[in-house]
Design a protein around this motif. Structure first.
Motif, mmCIF file in Angstrom:
data_model
loop_
_atom_site.group_PDB
_atom_site.id
_atom_site.type_symbol
_atom_site.label_atom_id
_atom_site.label_comp_id
_atom_site.label_asym_id
_atom_site.label_seq_id
_atom_site.Cartn_x
_atom_site.Cartn_y
_atom_site.Cartn_z
ATOM 1 N N ARG A 189 19.843 14.017 14.475
ATOM 2 C CA ARG A 189 19.336 12.695 14.823
ATOM 3 C C ARG A 189 17.952 12.832 15.456
ATOM 4 O O ARG A 189 17.588 13.891 15.974
ATOM 5 C CB ARG A 189 20.265 11.993 15.815
ATOM 6 N N LEU A 190 17.194 11.736 15.423
ATOM 7 C CA LEU A 190 15.836 11.769 15.971
ATOM 8 C C LEU A 190 15.844 11.812 17.501
ATOM 9 O O LEU A 190 15.111 12.595 18.116
ATOM 10 C CB LEU A 190 15.065 10.514 15.535
ATOM 11 N N TYR A 191 16.651 10.952 18.094
ATOM 12 C CA TYR A 191 16.602 10.732 19.538
ATOM 13 C C TYR A 191 17.919 11.170 20.201
ATOM 14 O O TYR A 191 18.926 11.357 19.512
ATOM 15 C CB TYR A 191 16.351 9.238 19.816
ATOM 16 N N PRO A 192 17.939 11.270 21.515
ATOM 17 C CA PRO A 192 19.172 11.686 22.207
ATOM 18 C C PRO A 192 20.328 10.704 21.981
ATOM 19 O O PRO A 192 21.480 11.047 22.200
ATOM 20 C CB PRO A 192 18.764 11.680 23.689
ATOM 21 N N TRP A 193 20.007 9.459 21.554
ATOM 22 C CA TRP A 193 21.033 8.434 21.383
ATOM 23 C C TRP A 193 21.263 8.070 19.925
ATOM 24 O O TRP A 193 22.123 7.248 19.631
ATOM 25 C CB TRP A 193 20.635 7.173 22.161
ATOM 26 N N GLY A 194 20.494 8.596 18.988
ATOM 27 C CA GLY A 194 20.671 8.271 17.568
ATOM 28 C C GLY A 194 19.355 8.195 16.833
ATOM 29 O O GLY A 194 18.378 8.836 17.224
ATOM 30 N N ASN A 195 19.332 7.382 15.770
ATOM 31 C CA ASN A 195 18.136 7.317 14.921
ATOM 32 C C ASN A 195 17.281 6.077 15.125
ATOM 33 O O ASN A 195 16.154 6.020 14.654
ATOM 34 C CB ASN A 195 18.531 7.388 13.440
ATOM 35 N N LYS A 196 17.836 5.049 15.794
ATOM 36 C CA LYS A 196 17.061 3.825 16.019
ATOM 37 C C LYS A 196 16.377 3.902 17.368
ATOM 38 O O LYS A 196 17.032 4.193 18.379
ATOM 39 C CB LYS A 196 17.971 2.597 15.975
ATOM 40 N N LEU A 197 15.085 3.606 17.395
ATOM 41 C CA LEU A 197 14.356 3.726 18.657
ATOM 42 C C LEU A 197 14.861 2.727 19.701
ATOM 43 O O LEU A 197 15.060 3.091 20.864
ATOM 44 C CB LEU A 197 12.847 3.524 18.428
ATOM 45 N N ASN A 198 15.062 1.483 19.279
ATOM 46 C CA ASN A 198 15.488 0.438 20.210
ATOM 47 C C ASN A 198 16.755 -0.252 19.714
ATOM 48 O O ASN A 198 16.703 -1.391 19.252
ATOM 49 C CB ASN A 198 14.373 -0.611 20.398
ATOM 50 N N PRO A 199 17.909 0.426 19.779
ATOM 51 C CA PRO A 199 19.141 -0.195 19.283
ATOM 52 C C PRO A 199 19.381 -1.532 19.984
ATOM 53 O O PRO A 199 19.233 -1.617 21.210
ATOM 54 C CB PRO A 199 20.240 0.803 19.654
ATOM 55 N N LYS A 200 19.708 -2.574 19.212
ATOM 56 C CA LYS A 200 19.954 -3.921 19.748
ATOM 57 C C LYS A 200 18.814 -4.396 20.643
ATOM 58 O O LYS A 200 19.028 -5.101 21.630
ATOM 59 C CB LYS A 200 21.275 -3.967 20.510
ATOM 60 N N GLY A 201 17.595 -3.952 20.331
ATOM 61 C CA GLY A 201 16.437 -4.395 21.095
ATOM 62 C C GLY A 201 16.324 -3.766 22.479
ATOM 63 O O GLY A 201 15.440 -4.130 23.248
ATOM 64 N N GLN A 202 17.206 -2.809 22.796
ATOM 65 C CA GLN A 202 17.182 -2.178 24.118
ATOM 66 C C GLN A 202 16.254 -0.964 24.133
ATOM 67 O O GLN A 202 16.144 -0.246 23.149
ATOM 68 C CB GLN A 202 18.590 -1.710 24.499
ATOM 69 N N HIS A 203 15.626 -0.743 25.281
ATOM 70 C CA HIS A 203 14.822 0.460 25.467
ATOM 71 C C HIS A 203 15.693 1.570 26.045
ATOM 72 O O HIS A 203 16.412 1.359 27.018
ATOM 73 C CB HIS A 203 13.644 0.168 26.395
ATOM 74 N N PHE A 204 15.626 2.745 25.431
ATOM 75 C CA PHE A 204 16.430 3.883 25.883
ATOM 76 C C PHE A 204 15.580 4.970 26.524
ATOM 77 O O PHE A 204 16.085 6.030 26.894
ATOM 78 C CB PHE A 204 17.221 4.465 24.699
ATOM 79 N N ALA A 205 14.281 4.718 26.632
ATOM 80 C CA ALA A 205 13.404 5.736 27.214
ATOM 81 C C ALA A 205 12.117 5.078 27.683
ATOM 82 O O ALA A 205 11.721 4.022 27.179
ATOM 83 C CB ALA A 205 13.081 6.812 26.179
ATOM 84 N N ASN A 206 11.462 5.697 28.645
ATOM 85 C CA ASN A 206 10.180 5.216 29.155
ATOM 86 C C ASN A 206 9.056 5.745 28.277
ATOM 87 O O ASN A 206 8.639 6.894 28.412
ATOM 88 C CB ASN A 206 9.994 5.664 30.608
ATOM 89 N N LEU A 207 8.585 4.870 27.344
ATOM 90 C CA LEU A 207 7.527 5.256 26.406
ATOM 91 C C LEU A 207 6.396 4.241 26.512
ATOM 92 O O LEU A 207 6.413 3.382 27.388
ATOM 93 C CB LEU A 207 8.096 5.278 24.975
ATOM 94 N N TRP A 208 5.433 4.351 25.599
ATOM 95 C CA TRP A 208 4.287 3.438 25.581
ATOM 96 C C TRP A 208 4.543 2.337 24.567
ATOM 97 O O TRP A 208 4.805 2.621 23.409
ATOM 98 C CB TRP A 208 3.023 4.225 25.208
ATOM 99 N N GLN A 209 4.448 1.058 25.006
ATOM 100 C CA GLN A 209 4.434 -0.044 24.048
ATOM 101 C C GLN A 209 3.059 -0.709 24.134
ATOM 102 O O GLN A 209 2.509 -0.852 25.222
ATOM 103 C CB GLN A 209 5.520 -1.081 24.351
ATOM 104 N N GLY A 210 2.546 -1.124 22.971
ATOM 105 C CA GLY A 210 1.209 -1.717 22.925
ATOM 106 C C GLY A 210 0.313 -0.842 22.078
ATOM 107 O O GLY A 210 0.781 -0.191 21.148
#
Ligand SMILES: *[C@@H]1O[C@H](CO)[C@@H](O)[C@H](O)[C@H]1NC(C)=O
Length: 302
Positions: free
Chosen positions: A173-194
């Motif tokens: 998988r891509l991420y520690p939680w799976g393949n979707k960056l924002n499952p159900k629109g939730q943020h799972f990590a502190n990254l850069w948006q914008g």
């Protein structure tokens, strides 16, 4: 007779008032790296079978408060403090500090060497960590990280241990939680948006680092394995990996740069698609910056 060990426990160093939670990771085989590299020149591939022995790992990045306990107990002076400067992301600097900086990194002009920047002053002399004691410590070199971990009777994880921990038992998988960056629109990590590097919308709630454990843990109970601060590992950097099955690989015997993993609050798909478990980057062991920290591991029986 030994009681059955709890997998989650509070570890209290005899010389340290800090209580550090670690989780025990059972040894096993996993697929390290990827055959679909997001950034091929980083040596993310090929995917390979790797076995690692059991180990304990800090559930979160080492915090300012933990690092402060170490410094108070030992008088340790970090490399950034000795050198007198450290690299800070331009977007975080006050105008007075920015106006005093002249030199820049040609390939990444948003990194500025700031006099007086250190773990105590993450954005230079006019900043402090008073309200950030539970954020990851920053501006620590690889040497500083090794010093902290040894004081705590621990060590830095190998890249293989780190990546095994990051994956949390998920395969390929891509991420520690799976393949979707924002499952159900939730943020799972502190990254850069914008738009990097000009506009950080802070959709995930943070422009800079976040307190450790602000986002959901992975299946192993580990927080911020990607995002927040980059994490030093023990290994020297190489982009060449064998596909022969490996047991407890430790990277090359020597090198110029050390491997860092996980990406940081500055990572955005457009510029730093490195908030994936297979992703990796490198810095010289004396480097320090406003987005680079670490966590420790140990192999002691508990
Ligand atoms: C820390 O910084 C804040 C502003 O960011 C300031 O109000 C405070 O006085 C500073 N504390 C110390 C001990 O310098």
């Amino acid at each position: 007779k030994r009681a059955k060990r709890d997998s989650l426990f509070a570890y209290v160093n005899k010389n340290c008032t800090c209580s550090v939670q670690m989780v025990q990771i059972s040894g096993g085989e996993f697929l390290m790296g990827t055959d679909n590299p997001g950034i091929p020149p980083d040596g993310e591939g090929p995917q390979r079978v790797v076995y690692v022995d059991s180990f304990n790992i800090d559930i979160h990045e080492v915090t300012n408060q933990q690092f402060q306990s170490f410094v108070l107990a030992t008088g340790y002076v970090t490399e950034a403090e000795k050198f007198g400067d450290s690299f800070v992301f331009e977007g975080l600097l006050s105008e007075p500090v920015k106006s005093q900086v002249t030199q820049a990194v040609a390939a990444a002009p948003w990194w500025l060497p700031v006099k007086g920047a250190s773990w105590r002053h993450p954005e230079g002399p006019d900043s402090n960590i008073t309200d950030r004691l539970h954020h990851p410590v920053l501006h620590v070199s690889w040497i500083d990280a090794v010093a902290y971990c040894s004081w705590a009777n621990k060590r830095l994880p190998t890249e293989a241990e780190w990546e095994y921990a990051c994956r949390g038992g998920l395969k390929d998988r891509l991420y520690p939680w799976g393949n979707k960056l924002n499952p159900k629109g939730q943020h799972f990590a502190n990254l850069w948006q914008g738009d990097f590097p000009t506009h950080n919308s802070g959709e995930d709630g943070y422009i800079k680092t976040s307190p450790v454990m602000s986002f959901p843990p992975n299946a192993f109970g580990l927080y911020d394995m990607v995002g927040n601060a980059w994490e030093w590992t023990a290994d020297w950097w190489t982009v060449h990996h064998t596909t022969d099955p490996q047991r407890n690989p430790m990277g090359p015997p020597s090198g110029k740069d050390k491997v860092k993993k996980g990406g940081s609050y500055m990572c955005h798909r457009s510029y730093c698609y490195r908030y994936r478990c297979a992703a990796r980057s490198q810095n010289t062991p004396d480097s320090s910056a406003s987005n680079l920290g670490f966590r420790c591991v140990s192999q002691e029986q508990r």
